[in-house]
Design a protein around this motif. Structure first.
Motif, PDB file in Angstrom:
ATOM      1  N   GLU A  82      68.192  40.837  52.114  1.00  0.00           N
ATOM      2  CA  GLU A  82      68.647  39.759  52.997  1.00  0.00           C
ATOM      3  C   GLU A  82      67.569  38.698  53.147  1.00  0.00           C
ATOM      4  OE1 GLU A  82      69.781  41.556  56.646  1.00  0.00           O
ATOM      5  OE2 GLU A  82      71.659  42.395  55.862  1.00  0.00           O
ATOM      6  N   SER A  83      66.318  39.131  53.268  1.00  0.00           N
ATOM      7  CA  SER A  83      65.207  38.196  53.449  1.00  0.00           C
ATOM      8  C   SER A  83      65.048  37.287  52.230  1.00  0.00           C
ATOM      9  CB  SER A  83      63.918  38.979  53.700  1.00  0.00           C
ATOM     10  OG  SER A  83      62.808  38.116  53.766  1.00  0.00           O
ATOM     11  N   ILE A  84      65.078  37.872  51.035  1.00  0.00           N
ATOM     12  CA  ILE A  84      64.908  37.074  49.816  1.00  0.00           C
ATOM     13  C   ILE A  84      66.115  36.175  49.578  1.00  0.00           C
ATOM     14  CG2 ILE A  84      64.599  37.180  47.312  1.00  0.00           C
ATOM     15  CD1 ILE A  84      63.134  39.832  47.701  1.00  0.00           C
ATOM     16  N   SER A  85      67.314  36.683  49.903  1.00  0.00           N
ATOM     17  CA  SER A  85      68.549  35.928  49.654  1.00  0.00           C
ATOM     18  C   SER A  85      68.651  34.670  50.500  1.00  0.00           C
ATOM     19  CB  SER A  85      69.770  36.825  49.910  1.00  0.00           C
ATOM     20  OG  SER A  85      69.803  37.891  48.989  1.00  0.00           O
ATOM     21  N   LYS A  86      67.914  34.631  51.615  1.00  0.00           N
ATOM     22  CA  LYS A  86      67.929  33.416  52.435  1.00  0.00           C
ATOM     23  C   LYS A  86      67.371  32.232  51.659  1.00  0.00           C
ATOM     24  CE  LYS A  86      67.525  35.823  56.881  1.00  0.00           C
ATOM     25  NZ  LYS A  86      66.628  36.098  58.048  1.00  0.00           N
ATOM     26  N   GLU A  87      66.329  32.490  50.857  1.00  0.00           N
ATOM     27  CA  GLU A  87      65.737  31.426  50.045  1.00  0.00           C
ATOM     28  C   GLU A  87      66.371  31.355  48.667  1.00  0.00           C
ATOM     29  OE1 GLU A  87      61.332  29.841  48.505  1.00  0.00           O
ATOM     30  OE2 GLU A  87      61.498  31.640  49.749  1.00  0.00           O
ATOM     31  N   TYR A  88      66.809  32.504  48.171  1.00  0.00           N
ATOM     32  CA  TYR A  88      67.395  32.574  46.826  1.00  0.00           C
ATOM     33  C   TYR A  88      68.768  33.248  46.915  1.00  0.00           C
ATOM     34  CZ  TYR A  88      62.626  31.538  45.344  1.00  0.00           C
ATOM     35  OH  TYR A  88      61.398  30.952  45.172  1.00  0.00           O
ATOM     36  N   PRO A  89      69.800  32.502  47.292  1.00  0.00           N
ATOM     37  CA  PRO A  89      71.130  33.099  47.464  1.00  0.00           C
ATOM     38  C   PRO A  89      71.735  33.633  46.164  1.00  0.00           C
ATOM     39  CG  PRO A  89      71.207  30.699  47.665  1.00  0.00           C
ATOM     40  CD  PRO A  89      69.775  31.078  47.663  1.00  0.00           C
ATOM     41  N   ASP A  90      71.174  33.238  45.020  1.00  0.00           N
ATOM     42  CA  ASP A  90      71.684  33.736  43.735  1.00  0.00           C
ATOM     43  C   ASP A  90      70.963  34.999  43.271  1.00  0.00           C
ATOM     44  OD1 ASP A  90      69.359  32.253  43.455  1.00  0.00           O
ATOM     45  OD2 ASP A  90      69.872  31.452  41.488  1.00  0.00           O
ATOM     46  N   LEU A  91      70.172  35.628  44.152  1.00  0.00           N
ATOM     47  CA  LEU A  91      69.481  36.869  43.809  1.00  0.00           C
ATOM     48  C   LEU A  91      70.507  37.926  43.409  1.00  0.00           C
ATOM     49  CD1 LEU A  91      66.795  38.611  43.900  1.00  0.00           C
ATOM     50  CD2 LEU A  91      67.536  39.271  46.203  1.00  0.00           C
ATOM     51  N   PRO A  92      70.401  38.484  42.203  1.00  0.00           N
ATOM     52  CA  PRO A  92      71.352  39.534  41.795  1.00  0.00           C
ATOM     53  C   PRO A  92      71.146  40.800  42.616  1.00  0.00           C
ATOM     54  CG  PRO A  92      70.243  38.568  39.888  1.00  0.00           C
ATOM     55  CD  PRO A  92      69.504  38.100  41.108  1.00  0.00           C
ATOM     56  N   LEU A  93      72.234  41.348  43.143  1.00  0.00           N
ATOM     57  CA  LEU A  93      72.152  42.540  43.985  1.00  0.00           C
ATOM     58  C   LEU A  93      73.197  43.557  43.531  1.00  0.00           C
ATOM     59  CD1 LEU A  93      71.827  40.783  47.476  1.00  0.00           C
ATOM     60  CD2 LEU A  93      69.983  41.820  46.131  1.00  0.00           C
ATOM     61  N   TYR A  94      72.760  44.793  43.344  1.00  0.00           N
ATOM     62  CA  TYR A  94      73.649  45.870  42.908  1.00  0.00           C
ATOM     63  C   TYR A  94      73.481  47.052  43.861  1.00  0.00           C
ATOM     64  CZ  TYR A  94      73.244  42.995  38.701  1.00  0.00           C
ATOM     65  OH  TYR A  94      73.211  41.940  37.818  1.00  0.00           O
ATOM     66  N   PRO A  95      74.347  47.163  44.877  1.00  0.00           N
ATOM     67  CA  PRO A  95      74.240  48.255  45.859  1.00  0.00           C
ATOM     68  C   PRO A  95      74.367  49.622  45.190  1.00  0.00           C
ATOM     69  CG  PRO A  95      75.732  46.541  46.636  1.00  0.00           C
ATOM     70  CD  PRO A  95      75.445  46.235  45.195  1.00  0.00           C
ATOM     71  N   LEU A  96      73.554  50.570  45.665  1.00  0.00           N
ATOM     72  CA  LEU A  96      73.542  51.920  45.119  1.00  0.00           C
ATOM     73  C   LEU A  96      74.046  52.916  46.162  1.00  0.00           C
ATOM     74  CD1 LEU A  96      70.009  51.685  43.478  1.00  0.00           C
ATOM     75  CD2 LEU A  96      72.219  51.508  42.316  1.00  0.00           C
ATOM     76  N   PRO A  97      74.535  54.077  45.718  1.00  0.00           N
ATOM     77  CA  PRO A  97      75.078  55.067  46.661  1.00  0.00           C
ATOM     78  C   PRO A  97      74.064  55.562  47.688  1.00  0.00           C
ATOM     79  CG  PRO A  97      75.725  55.600  44.402  1.00  0.00           C
ATOM     80  CD  PRO A  97      74.744  54.482  44.313  1.00  0.00           C
ATOM     81  N   ASN A  98      72.776  55.496  47.356  1.00  0.00           N
ATOM     82  CA  ASN A  98      71.754  56.004  48.278  1.00  0.00           C
ATOM     83  C   ASN A  98      71.352  54.995  49.353  1.00  0.00           C
ATOM     84  OD1 ASN A  98      70.289  54.164  46.794  1.00  0.00           O
ATOM     85  ND2 ASN A  98      68.842  55.639  45.934  1.00  0.00           N
ATOM     86  N   GLY A  99      72.039  53.854  49.381  1.00  0.00           N
ATOM     87  CA  GLY A  99      71.750  52.850  50.403  1.00  0.00           C
ATOM     88  C   GLY A  99      70.776  51.777  49.958  1.00  0.00           C
ATOM     89  N   LEU A 100      70.067  52.022  48.879  1.00  0.00           N
ATOM     90  CA  LEU A 100      69.167  51.004  48.339  1.00  0.00           C
ATOM     91  C   LEU A 100      69.951  50.012  47.487  1.00  0.00           C
ATOM     92  CD1 LEU A 100      66.095  53.199  47.324  1.00  0.00           C
ATOM     93  CD2 LEU A 100      66.292  51.674  49.305  1.00  0.00           C
ATOM     94  N   ILE A 101      69.288  48.948  47.105  1.00  0.00           N
ATOM     95  CA  ILE A 101      69.911  47.901  46.297  1.00  0.00           C
ATOM     96  C   ILE A 101      69.028  47.639  45.085  1.00  0.00           C
ATOM     97  CG2 ILE A 101      70.648  45.490  46.236  1.00  0.00           C
ATOM     98  CD1 ILE A 101      71.124  45.696  49.264  1.00  0.00           C
TER      99      ILE A 101
END
Length: 334
Positions: free
Chosen positions: A247-266
């Motif tokens: 969330e912190s990085i996405s505020k400056e870089y909204p195009d940050l690729p994110l792939y949610p994982l079953p363990n809660g990490l991204i």
């Protein structure tokens, strides 16, 4: 059978220079056991295609480069089975295996097309690309215990597969002899990865051949041929981050690729972070990142692996300073 003070530059795709104290290329299990018996006290290094390691110094021990080849189809109980088992010797070329499977119509490995290296190296690293990992098709791994000289079989679960990881990374006393793959006789394309989906968007129901061809086209556009421009492919692992960091990085870089994982990490993109840290296409001396893909470090002419290490640390520091994320190398540094 043995060579001494052998130059290892031809045996690593970064083409860094180093001498092996002892070098051998066993062609079968008997010769392999002989090598290990003749030099029980030497430090051992097992070489496949050399596409995921490079040297920074001479190797003061025994380098074993097996040359055990062959593909065997294992019969199933019923002729009309939807699955096929293939036992493939560890020294077989990986992409040649994928081509073999596609020609036969055996599905499961097509997304892993055009990856350099050997079959024996594939479970060690749990190679992956375009939404697939080799663990999804591995039924069994047959290996030689270098201490006991016994042949041991590992089930898929016993391989302890994880992201770019396996038991064979944690315990380096095994030489992989062969890999048994469980593949499908029928094929239906399942969208998994954005780049591949886009490449195939004009084809309603892609065949296994069309998927392989699409993967090869994408990789050829993005990735340098290691025979023309020395490299080890993806140099860093894609990092896992918390939701708060994302969330912190996405505020400056909204195009940050994110792939949610079953363990809660991204999982996010190391290439994106390197690019935004200013290192895409950057060069220091004879080492740089590939202009088309920031995740790949390329060698423009150095024979010293320490030059690569220096550049790697520069990238790691830049990403850590900008994003507070530590990048971990995917390649092995010797």
């Amino acid at each position: 059978m043995y060579q001494y003070n052998t130059q290892l530059k031809p045996y690593n795709s970064f083409r860094t220079e180093a001498l092996a104290k002892i070098f051998c290329e066993p062609t079968d299990i008997k010769q392999l056991r002989q090598c290990l018996s003749d030099y029980p006290l030497e430090t051992k290094l097992i070489l496949g295609g050399g596409c995921n390691l490079f040297f920074t110094k001479n190797f003061e021990g025994l380098v074993i480069k097996p040359t055990m080849l062959g593909i065997r189809e294992i019969s199933d109980e019923s002729d009309d089975s939807e699955h096929v088992f293939l036992e493939v010797m560890g020294s077989e070329d990986w992409d040649s295996l994928v081509e073999y499977c596609v020609d036969k119509g055996y599905a499961g490995l097509e997304n892993l097309s055009y990856i350099p290296g050997t079959v024996g190296a594939s479970p060690v690293q749990n190679i992956g690309a375009y939404g697939a990992e080799v663990k999804d098709c591995i039924h069994e791994v047959v290996a030689l215990n270098m201490e006991t000289l016994e042949v041991v079989s590992f089930s898929n679960a016993e391989c302890e597969f994880a992201y770019r990881d396996s038991i064979f990374k944690k315990q380096d006393n095994y030489i992989i002899i062969s890999v048994v793959f469980l593949l499908n006789r029928s094929y239906t394309y399942t969208p998994k990865y954005a780049d591949l989906n886009k490449e195939l968007e004009e084809i309603a129901e892609p065949t296994i051949r069309e998927v392989r061809d699409a993967v090869i086209r994408i990789r050829q556009r993005k990735l340098p041929n290691e025979k023309e421009l020395p490299n080890c492919g993806s140099f860093f692992k894609n990092p896992y981050i918390t939701e708060q960091v994302a969330e912190s990085i996405s505020k400056e870089y909204p195009d940050l690729p994110l792939y949610p994982l079953p363990n809660g990490l991204i999982k996010t993109s190391a290439a994106f972070l390197i690019d935004r840290a200013g290192y895409k296409g950057k060069q220091i001396g004879q080492i740089g990142t590939y202009p088309k893909q920031a995740l790949i470090i390329v060698n423009y002419g150095s024979t010293d692996g320490n030059d690569i290490v220096f550049f790697m640390k520069e990238i790691q520091q830049a990403v850590a300073d900008k994003f507070n994320i530590d990048l971990e190398p995917e390649v092995r540094i010797l």
